[in-house]
Write a protein that holds these residues in place. Structure first.
Motif, short mmCIF file in Angstrom:
data_model
loop_
_atom_site.label_atom_id
_atom_site.label_comp_id
_atom_site.label_asym_id
_atom_site.label_seq_id
_atom_site.Cartn_x
_atom_site.Cartn_y
_atom_site.Cartn_z
N LEU A 29 10.95 7.27 7.75
CA LEU A 29 10.36 8.74 8.18
C LEU A 29 9.04 8.96 7.23
O LEU A 29 8.22 9.65 7.90
CB LEU A 29 11.49 9.75 7.49
N HIS A 30 8.86 8.59 6.12
CA HIS A 30 7.61 8.69 5.44
C HIS A 30 6.67 8.13 6.17
O HIS A 30 5.46 8.81 6.50
CB HIS A 30 7.82 8.12 3.97
N HIS A 31 6.66 6.97 6.83
CA HIS A 31 5.69 6.26 7.60
C HIS A 31 5.22 7.21 8.79
O HIS A 31 4.15 7.33 9.05
CB HIS A 31 5.99 5.06 7.80
N LEU A 32 6.24 7.41 9.42
CA LEU A 32 6.03 8.40 10.47
C LEU A 32 5.40 9.62 10.38
O LEU A 32 4.12 10.01 11.18
CB LEU A 32 7.29 8.75 11.36
N VAL A 57 10.58 13.17 25.17
CA VAL A 57 11.11 13.11 23.62
C VAL A 57 10.81 11.94 22.78
O VAL A 57 10.72 10.77 23.53
CB VAL A 57 12.66 13.16 23.78
N VAL A 58 10.49 11.91 21.90
CA VAL A 58 9.87 10.91 20.89
C VAL A 58 11.13 10.93 19.79
O VAL A 58 11.33 12.02 19.05
CB VAL A 58 8.67 10.82 20.38
N VAL A 59 11.76 9.74 19.24
CA VAL A 59 12.65 9.58 18.25
C VAL A 59 12.17 8.70 17.32
O VAL A 59 11.94 7.47 17.65
CB VAL A 59 13.95 9.28 18.91
N GLY A 60 11.79 9.08 16.07
CA GLY A 60 11.59 8.21 15.14
C GLY A 60 12.57 7.82 14.31
O GLY A 60 13.25 8.23 13.57
N LEU A 74 12.34 14.14 17.13
CA LEU A 74 13.74 13.94 16.42
C LEU A 74 13.57 12.69 15.61
O LEU A 74 12.75 11.80 15.73
CB LEU A 74 14.68 14.07 17.30
N TYR A 75 14.50 12.71 14.71
CA TYR A 75 14.48 11.62 13.66
C TYR A 75 15.97 11.10 13.36
O TYR A 75 16.92 11.76 13.71
CB TYR A 75 14.19 11.95 12.20
N ALA A 102 16.43 15.24 4.31
CA ALA A 102 15.63 15.46 5.68
C ALA A 102 16.32 15.73 6.87
O ALA A 102 17.27 14.87 7.20
CB ALA A 102 14.55 14.21 5.84
N ARG A 103 16.08 16.66 7.74
CA ARG A 103 16.53 16.94 8.72
C ARG A 103 16.36 15.87 10.15
O ARG A 103 15.49 15.41 9.81
CB ARG A 103 16.44 18.45 9.31
N ASN A 104 16.96 16.10 11.15
CA ASN A 104 16.75 15.17 12.23
C ASN A 104 15.84 15.79 13.25
O ASN A 104 15.94 15.20 14.19
CB ASN A 104 17.82 14.42 12.76
#
Length: 561
Positions: A318-321, A311-314, A507-508, A496-498
């Protein structure tokens, strides 16, 4: 069920960003049994909630208002501890002081104090405008209802299950809640109060949400119940102490935190469509096209590494990711999405160490210009307003550890356009010209309005931070200080959703995503990641452990203790 026997056992999580959202996510997931690594590009954690130490002064460089205390209480109880065990909180009284510019050619009005007693605030409003005390009481009752409904149904949800929101509690209140979404906060306040000073007190929370009173939905009048009912507090040691407490909880549960670690890409593995239905779904853009496999990161020496994760969580910008760390075909929020969105304002931060006392300013002070429309319109049109409204924090009023004896610590925030082109700050007036010009004007304005004519001469430490710093150091979209502003189309289910729609396991969290801007919102976003991984589609806070310290009645009241 122990952590070793949960579905999380043995699963690895990579968290991008060591701000409060990333650290909060790491703490909750590590406590759940995941193996968690946090990657933070700066040398220290904190992100926007940073800290700078200069010549005996220590400055918080980000959030400075401790609001929504029940969110912090809930977060720490999920981890088996309490706010009382982690933080030394002080109630601020006055909560803040408001200085007004006054009309051109007229005398400057006296400042107005908002204090820790609700009845006293009602009396203050009544003294300024007859009948305003009773109207404020009704206003706060409405804000209390909106806030409580938000906590129960709208903040702790990813909006993945419409049925979870269709509770009798929500449906019963819809006739009162729906109009709050389509009317601006400015109009809502103006319909109840005439005096411009009172309108500004009730409208300024929109700035904390990256918006303005005429752009934010009136539902956000719920913020007024937080500071007008004795809810403004300060953690001794500053907000860096809060960051330390969250980081300590993360490491206590096994999180590994890597600083000086810049993530340069999200690792993915393509998902091969199976069957005709799966192929049609991929061709129509439905469902994930890949799954996350980890992150690629570069250390302080420039050496690149690969970290495998399930799992990766940003938890950063969010724009950068989305636009820098993912290939174009895997972006849920590509550049065209951001081109249609509005950023909250940028900021020039001025950190001042001042010789001698500044008795006219309490812990928090607000400096409001008389023409708010011109001020906000200039910011959102890309122009630096002149004069500009400003916020000043003097933590040395409460915390002796932030300044040497006989000195004061001032943090000055001036909202400006979200534009990295305005430049970067620096030490002792050596930042870029546009940033230093804003700082000079702010120092002069504070000196005149607060009655400190020799303020500039008493400054012994000066550091500035500009939109260019937010962009370079935090990867902030457009150099903004907060993230996407809370307009109607960027709030609640419209934000923006997560969870990525294109990459399974990505996920964010953080201010770019739901529920939004602010330290409490970021901690809620961390909990939303936990709920996503649990498959929990409920609309309220997660159940607390049975052995958690029980919530006291005061903790559940709007505005906190």
């Amino acid at each position: 069920m122990t952590a070793e026997t949960t579905p999380a056992a043995g699963r690895r999580v990579a968290v991008i960003g060591g701000g409060i959202a990333g650290l909060g996510t790491a703490a909750l997931l590590a406590a759940e049994g995941y193996e968690v690594d946090v990657f933070e590009q700066q040398d220290t954690v904190g992100g926007r909630a940073g800290s700078v130490a200069v010549d005996g002064f220590r400055f918080d460089t980000g959030p400075s208002w401790y609001l929504m205390p029940e969110v912090f209480e809930h977060f720490f109880r999920l981890l088996g501890t309490t706010v009382e065990e982690q933080l030394d909180l002080r109630v601020l009284d006055p909560a803040y002081r408001v200085f007004y510019e006054g009309e051109p050619g007229g005398e400057q009005p006296p400042p107005l104090d908002v204090v820790a007693d609700t009845d006293a605030n009602l009396a203050t409003f009544e003294a300024v405008e007859p009948g305003a005390g009773a109207r404020l009481a009704a206003y706060l009752e409405s804000s209390s209802e909106a806030y409580e409904v938000a906590l129960r149904h709208f903040l702790y949800t990813s909006f993945t299950s419409p049925l979870a929101l269709a509770s009798p509690d929500v449906l019963r209140r819809l006739p009162r809640l729906l109009p709050l979404l389509v009317r601006s906060l400015e109009d809502f306040v103006a319909a109840r109060f005439t005096d411009v000073r009172l309108r500004q007190v009730l409208g300024y929370p929109a700035v904390f949400l990256g918006s303005s009173p005429d752009r934010a939905p009136s539902l956000y009048h719920l913020m007024s119940g937080l500071d007008l009912t004795g809810g403004v507090m300060y953690p001794q040691g500053g907000f860096t102490r809060l960051i330390e407490a969250v980081a300590q909880q993360a490491t206590r549960h096994g999180t590994r935190i890597h600083t000086g670690a810049t993530v340069v890409g999200v690792g993915t593995e393509d998902l091969t469509p199976t069957g005709r239905r799966g192929l049609r779904s991929r061709l129509r853009g439905r469902g994930p096209r890949a799954r996350a496999t980890g992150v690629r990161w570069r250390d302080a020496d420039g050496v690149e590494h690969e970290h495998r994760a399930d799992v990766v969580v940003g938890a950063g910008d969010l724009h950068h990711l989305e636009t820098r760390l993912l290939p174009e075909h895997l972006r849920t929020y590509p550049q065209r999405y951001w081109d249609r969105r509005s950023s909250g304002p940028g900021a020039v931060l001025v950190l001042l160490g001042v010789r001698g006392e500044l008795p006219t300013m309490p812990h928090h002070s607000l400096f409001f210009t008389s023409d708010w429309h011109a001020n906000f319109d200039a910011i959102f049109a890309g122009q630096v307003p002149s004069p500009a409204s400003a916020y000043v924090c003097k933590p040395s009023a409460t915390d002796p550890g932030v300044a040497p004896e006989g000195h004061e610590n001032l943090f000055v925030l001036v909202p400006v356009p979200a534009d990295p082109g305005l430049g970067r700050g620096g030490a002792d007036g050596r930042g870029d010209p546009a940033v230093e010009a804003v700082a000079d004007a702010a120092i002069d304005q504070v000196a005149r309005w607060a009655g400190v004519p020799d303020l500039a001469e008493r400054v012994v430490v000066r550091r500035t931070i500009g939109p260019g710093d937010f962009s370079a150091d935090l990867n902030a979209w457009r150099g903004g200080m907060l993230g996407p502003g809370h307009t109607l189309r960027q709030s609640a289910m419209f934000r923006a959703r997560n969870r990525s729609r294109r990459v399974d396991g990505l996920l964010y969290a953080g201010s770019s995503t739901i529920p939004g801007i602010g330290l409490p919102m970021c901690l809620i976003s961390a909990e939303l990641v936990l709920k996503q991984l649990r498959g929990d589609t409920s609309s309220g806070p997660s159940p607390e452990p049975a052995d958690a310290a029980p919530a006291r009645p005061a903790d559940l009241a709007v505005g906190g203790r």
